[in-house]
Design a protein around this motif. Structure first.
Motif, PDB file in Angstrom:
ATOM      1  N   GLY A 284      11.363  19.451 -11.321  1.00 53.64           N
ATOM      2  CA  GLY A 284      12.926  18.948 -11.480  1.00 53.64           C
ATOM      3  C   GLY A 284      13.549  18.022 -10.103  1.00 53.64           C
ATOM      4  O   GLY A 284      14.483  17.312 -10.358  1.00 53.64           O
TER       5      GLY A 284
ATOM      6  N   ARG B 165      19.394  21.755 -13.752  1.00 49.19           N
ATOM      7  CA  ARG B 165      18.849  21.262 -15.397  1.00 49.19           C
ATOM      8  C   ARG B 165      17.526  20.837 -16.167  1.00 49.19           C
ATOM      9  O   ARG B 165      16.712  21.711 -16.876  1.00 49.19           O
ATOM     10  CB  ARG B 165      19.862  21.660 -16.541  1.00 49.19           C
ATOM     11  CG  ARG B 165      21.174  21.682 -16.344  1.00 49.19           C
ATOM     12  CD  ARG B 165      22.226  21.210 -17.269  1.00 49.19           C
ATOM     13  NE  ARG B 165      23.464  21.543 -17.400  1.00 49.19           N
ATOM     14  CZ  ARG B 165      24.787  21.430 -17.866  1.00 49.19           C
ATOM     15  NH1 ARG B 165      24.306  20.438 -19.619  1.00 49.19           N
ATOM     16  NH2 ARG B 165      25.578  22.033 -18.229  1.00 49.19           N
ATOM     17  N   LEU B 166      17.155  20.320 -14.854  1.00 51.55           N
ATOM     18  CA  LEU B 166      15.762  19.484 -15.379  1.00 51.55           C
ATOM     19  C   LEU B 166      14.430  20.571 -14.954  1.00 51.55           C
ATOM     20  O   LEU B 166      14.279  20.627 -15.235  1.00 51.55           O
ATOM     21  CB  LEU B 166      15.531  18.137 -14.500  1.00 51.55           C
ATOM     22  CG  LEU B 166      16.273  17.228 -14.533  1.00 51.55           C
ATOM     23  CD1 LEU B 166      16.392  15.952 -13.749  1.00 51.55           C
ATOM     24  CD2 LEU B 166      16.597  16.463 -15.870  1.00 51.55           C
ATOM     25  N   THR B 167      14.820  21.726 -14.104  1.00 55.08           N
ATOM     26  CA  THR B 167      13.789  22.482 -13.415  1.00 55.08           C
ATOM     27  C   THR B 167      13.729  23.071 -15.056  1.00 55.08           C
ATOM     28  O   THR B 167      12.826  24.047 -15.329  1.00 55.08           O
ATOM     29  CB  THR B 167      14.003  22.924 -12.547  1.00 55.08           C
ATOM     30  OG1 THR B 167      14.460  22.323 -11.718  1.00 55.08           O
ATOM     31  CG2 THR B 167      13.756  24.588 -12.156  1.00 55.08           C
TER      32      THR B 167
ATOM     33  N   PRO C 124      21.846  16.624 -17.645  1.00 52.10           N
ATOM     34  CA  PRO C 124      20.903  16.792 -18.910  1.00 52.10           C
ATOM     35  C   PRO C 124      21.320  17.839 -20.071  1.00 52.10           C
ATOM     36  O   PRO C 124      21.621  18.472 -19.630  1.00 52.10           O
ATOM     37  CB  PRO C 124      19.653  17.183 -18.451  1.00 52.10           C
ATOM     38  CG  PRO C 124      19.911  16.823 -16.604  1.00 52.10           C
ATOM     39  CD  PRO C 124      21.451  17.203 -16.117  1.00 52.10           C
TER      40      PRO C 124
ATOM     41  N   ALA D 221      11.736  21.878 -18.011  1.00 55.11           N
ATOM     42  CA  ALA D 221      11.056  22.029 -17.322  1.00 55.11           C
ATOM     43  C   ALA D 221       9.489  23.071 -17.785  1.00 55.11           C
ATOM     44  O   ALA D 221       8.452  23.336 -17.777  1.00 55.11           O
ATOM     45  CB  ALA D 221      10.481  21.075 -15.512  1.00 55.11           C
TER      46      ALA D 221
ATOM     47  N   GLN E 231      13.451  15.194 -23.954  1.00 49.18           N
ATOM     48  CA  GLN E 231      14.774  15.491 -23.256  1.00 49.18           C
ATOM     49  C   GLN E 231      14.295  15.365 -21.430  1.00 49.18           C
ATOM     50  O   GLN E 231      15.658  15.007 -20.824  1.00 49.18           O
ATOM     51  CB  GLN E 231      14.394  16.658 -23.069  1.00 49.18           C
ATOM     52  CG  GLN E 231      15.271  17.822 -24.443  1.00 49.18           C
ATOM     53  CD  GLN E 231      15.039  18.703 -24.309  1.00 49.18           C
ATOM     54  OE1 GLN E 231      15.700  19.576 -24.173  1.00 49.18           O
ATOM     55  NE2 GLN E 231      15.030  19.366 -26.122  1.00 49.18           N
ATOM     56  N   LEU E 232      13.137  15.533 -21.008  1.00 48.34           N
ATOM     57  CA  LEU E 232      12.845  15.620 -19.501  1.00 48.34           C
ATOM     58  C   LEU E 232      12.984  13.978 -18.997  1.00 48.34           C
ATOM     59  O   LEU E 232      13.323  13.269 -18.349  1.00 48.34           O
ATOM     60  CB  LEU E 232      11.806  15.930 -18.336  1.00 48.34           C
ATOM     61  CG  LEU E 232      11.815  17.195 -18.255  1.00 48.34           C
ATOM     62  CD1 LEU E 232      10.336  17.659 -18.562  1.00 48.34           C
ATOM     63  CD2 LEU E 232      12.578  17.861 -17.868  1.00 48.34           C
TER      64      LEU E 232
ATOM     65  N   VAL F 104      16.821  11.421 -19.610  1.00 47.06           N
ATOM     66  CA  VAL F 104      17.443  11.348 -18.328  1.00 47.06           C
ATOM     67  C   VAL F 104      18.023   9.484 -17.930  1.00 47.06           C
ATOM     68  O   VAL F 104      18.504   9.374 -16.783  1.00 47.06           O
ATOM     69  CB  VAL F 104      17.775  12.067 -17.378  1.00 47.06           C
ATOM     70  CG1 VAL F 104      17.752  13.953 -17.709  1.00 47.06           C
ATOM     71  CG2 VAL F 104      16.948  12.193 -16.517  1.00 47.06           C
TER      72      VAL F 104
ATOM     73  N   LEU G 236      11.959  14.558 -10.656  1.00 39.92           N
ATOM     74  CA  LEU G 236      12.930  13.621 -11.444  1.00 39.92           C
ATOM     75  C   LEU G 236      14.307  13.034 -10.767  1.00 39.92           C
ATOM     76  O   LEU G 236      14.939  12.073 -10.991  1.00 39.92           O
ATOM     77  CB  LEU G 236      13.141  14.677 -12.517  1.00 39.92           C
ATOM     78  CG  LEU G 236      11.821  14.466 -13.683  1.00 39.92           C
ATOM     79  CD1 LEU G 236      11.971  15.376 -14.453  1.00 39.92           C
ATOM     80  CD2 LEU G 236      10.599  13.356 -13.559  1.00 39.92           C
ATOM     81  N   ALA G 237      14.943  14.293 -10.339  1.00 40.20           N
ATOM     82  CA  ALA G 237      16.255  14.643 -10.075  1.00 40.20           C
ATOM     83  C   ALA G 237      16.437  12.943  -9.069  1.00 40.20           C
ATOM     84  O   ALA G 237      16.706  12.091  -8.341  1.00 40.20           O
ATOM     85  CB  ALA G 237      16.795  15.750  -9.627  1.00 40.20           C
TER      86      ALA G 237
END
Length: 203
Positions: free
Chosen positions: A156, A139-141, A75, A144, A90-91, A94, A159-160
């Motif tokens: 995060g 990165r997702l975290t 991401p 977020a 952005q979230l 992915v 989503l992962a």
């Protein structure tokens, strides 16, 4: 190409790049364990000597192959150098990842594939895959957290996990359409976690 056909060799610079391109093509199409160094040298149009000069072992080639994918698949964090979409987009972005155009079966996430093909957690390739997966969630975290999610760490990881599940299911079904279903679930998770949630809310 069969073993009886003549193998072309290309001289000059760029051998390392050709080897990595061949590795990406073959590892994506048929996996790491099914790909031999003889086949790699043939597809890359280099001699075995040249191949081993750049990559003394297959493990080193696998490591370079994985490293070449990191920046393209992680991401993207916001940067002052370029405009960025909203944290919400952005979230979700992915799940818009498109695999390379190929006639080979859909193989999902290359890092998941490597962790399955190389199950030893102490192996360098498996460790690279695990490190990538941790960074993916981190990165997702971070995104977020910028979006002011109530619990960015949980979002995060959710989503992962959703991304990995879609990739694994797509591999089993030979279908890239699982990403669209995963995105719709991700929208619900993200909107529930962000302040003033709702598809029509400004982001």
């Amino acid at each position: 190409m069969t073993e009886t056909q003549p193998v072309r060799r290309r001289r000059g610079r760029g051998a390392r790049e050709r080897i990595l391109r061949a590795a990406t093509e073959l590892f994506t199409a048929q996996g790491i364990n099914a790909t031999g160094m003889d086949q790699l040298s043939t597809v890359a149009e280099v001699s075995k000597r040249t191949l081993y000069t750049h990559f003394p072992s297959k493990d080193e080639l696998v490591g370079a192959y994985l490293q070449s994918l990191v920046d393209a698949l992680l991401p993207v964090l916001p940067s002052t150098d370029r405009p960025a979409p909203s944290p919400r987009e952005q979230l979700l972005a992915v799940f818009d990842w498109k695999p390379p155009e190929t006639t080979a079966p859909f193989r999902g996430c290359p890092f998941l594939n490597v962790s399955v093909e190389v199950p030893d957690p102490g192996h360098s390739a498996h460790q690279l895959a695990a490190a990538y997966k941790k960074e993916f969630a981190r990165r997702l975290t971070d995104i977020a957290r910028q979006a002011e999610a109530a619990d960015p760490e949980t979002l995060g990881e959710q989503l992962a996990l959703l991304f990995d599940g879609a990739a694994a299911r797509g591999t089993a079904l030979n279908s890239s359409h699982t990403g669209a279903y995963a995105r719709s679930i991700a929208e619900s998770l993200v909107d529930a976690a962000l302040p003033e949630a709702g598809p029509s809310s400004p982001r």
